[in-house]
Design a protein around this motif. Structure first.
Motif, PDB file in Angstrom:
ATOM      1  N   TYR A   1       0.641  -1.041   0.163  1.00 29.94           N
ATOM      2  CA  TYR A   1      -0.130   0.056   0.012  1.00 29.94           C
ATOM      3  C   TYR A   1       0.851   1.342  -0.060  1.00 29.94           C
ATOM      4  CZ  TYR A   1       1.158   0.498   4.933  1.00 29.94           C
ATOM      5  OH  TYR A   1       1.962   0.781   5.920  1.00 29.94           O
TER       6      TYR A   1
ATOM      7  N   LEU B   1      -4.229   5.056   2.247  1.00 30.00           N
ATOM      8  CA  LEU B   1      -4.751   4.678   3.653  1.00 30.00           C
ATOM      9  C   LEU B   1      -5.132   6.160   4.174  1.00 30.00           C
ATOM     10  CD1 LEU B   1      -2.440   2.151   5.395  1.00 30.00           C
ATOM     11  CD2 LEU B   1      -4.329   1.995   3.699  1.00 30.00           C
TER      12      LEU B   1
ATOM     13  N   LYS C   1      -8.708  -0.629   3.679  1.00 27.61           N
ATOM     14  CA  LYS C   1      -7.870   0.547   3.939  1.00 27.61           C
ATOM     15  C   LYS C   1      -7.958   1.030   5.460  1.00 27.61           C
ATOM     16  CE  LYS C   1      -8.523   3.363  -0.357  1.00 27.61           C
ATOM     17  NZ  LYS C   1      -7.818   2.811  -0.972  1.00 27.61           N
TER      18      LYS C   1
END
Length: 290
Positions: free
Chosen positions: A104, A109, A201
């Motif tokens: 990620y 996020l 997320k």
């Protein structure tokens, strides 16, 4: 991740394949509720494809298969649990710097965190209602909308929520390009995919934040539960007042019909909740090492 492909055609989807996916998730240690939720989202998307490409009146069935019959799920242990963050854990969500990580990017996020906090600042607005918001529904510091979940209720379940400076900052950061207030429709094809990705997320943030509630319970809806808990436990608002702020069904349906709504209560409640949160944040910031 299961098929190792970026595209999957509906005619390739079979009950055997879906059962394999369920078994795959179970083998990776996913909780029963997570497995059920993921398959439910896939089923909803599949049903939408059928609605678009099939014409049942004319007998046109371009999508004939239905791979969700006779599936066996792991036993679902009650996952009700606590979905509410403590005040201390909510401040972790607000304050923690998200690092770059494997699988990620930090900004991805942060996008999930922004929508989580926007829901909290708007008194726990649900994703479906946020998805539907149009720019003309924000006026003079208030957002007026009808909850999709209860639109069949007499009176349309309309609610007006105050837009604090904290909420406005996030709205400005995520403005939609067209008639809709926010940018989720610019980035996601459907409400289902948007909610799935936001929750993913949040789940990726869970080990970073080290909050007390379980990963499965740390979802979009935690924002709504957290707002309600702070309003009741930290600000001493009554259950009836919290229910009013969340636009829950009143036990006094007839009486409610006689009363003209006064949304200033929500303004006072939200102001009190945010005061508790940011006074605590100021205390922590002062005590933090330089």
């Amino acid at each position: 991740e299961y098929t190792e492909r970026t595209k999957l055609y509906t005619f390739e989807m079979t009950s055997k394949m879906m059962q394999g996916y369920i078994n795959y998730l179970a083998g990776k240690g996913k909780k029963p509720s997570t497995i059920v939720n993921r398959v439910t989202i896939i089923r909803r998307l599949f049903n939408k494809v059928k609605d678009v490409h099939n014409d049942y009146d004319l007998g046109i069935l371009n999508v004939k298969n239905y791979p969700f019959r006779r599936l066996k799920y792991p036993d679902v242990v009650s996952q009700a649990g606590n979905k509410s963050l403590s005040l201390k854990d909510l401040l972790k969500v607000i304050n923690t710097t998200i690092p770059e990580g494997k699988g990620y990017r930090a900004y991805e996020l942060e996008y999930g965190r922004d929508y989580f906090m926007l829901s909290f600042y708007l008194i726990g607005i649900n994703p479906a209602d946020m998805w539907d918001l149009k720019k003309d529904q924000l006026k003079d510091g208030w957002i007026t909308y009808s909850r999709r979940k209860t639109q069949r209720r007499k009176g349309g379940a309309e609610i007006c929520v105050p837009v604090s400076s904290y909420a406005q900052r996030l709205i400005d950061a995520h403005k939609g390009r067209g008639e809709y207030l926010l940018d989720m429709r610019d980035n996601y094809a459907s409400l289902e995919s948007f909610v799935l990705q936001i929750n993913r997320k949040l789940h990726k943030m869970h080990p970073i934040l080290k909050v007390d509630i379980g990963e499965d319970n740390f979802t979009w809806y935690s924002a709504r539960h957290t707002w309600a808990s702070i309003a009741a436990n930290e600000c001493s608002f009554s259950d009836a007042e919290v229910a009013r702020a969340l636009n829950h069904q009143s036990e006094h349906k007839v009486t409610r019909g006689y009363i003209r709504p006064d949304w200033s209560l929500l303004d006072r409640m939200n102001e009190a909740v945010l005061a508790v949160v940011f006074e605590k944040k100021a205390e922590e910031d002062e005590s933090a090492p330089a």
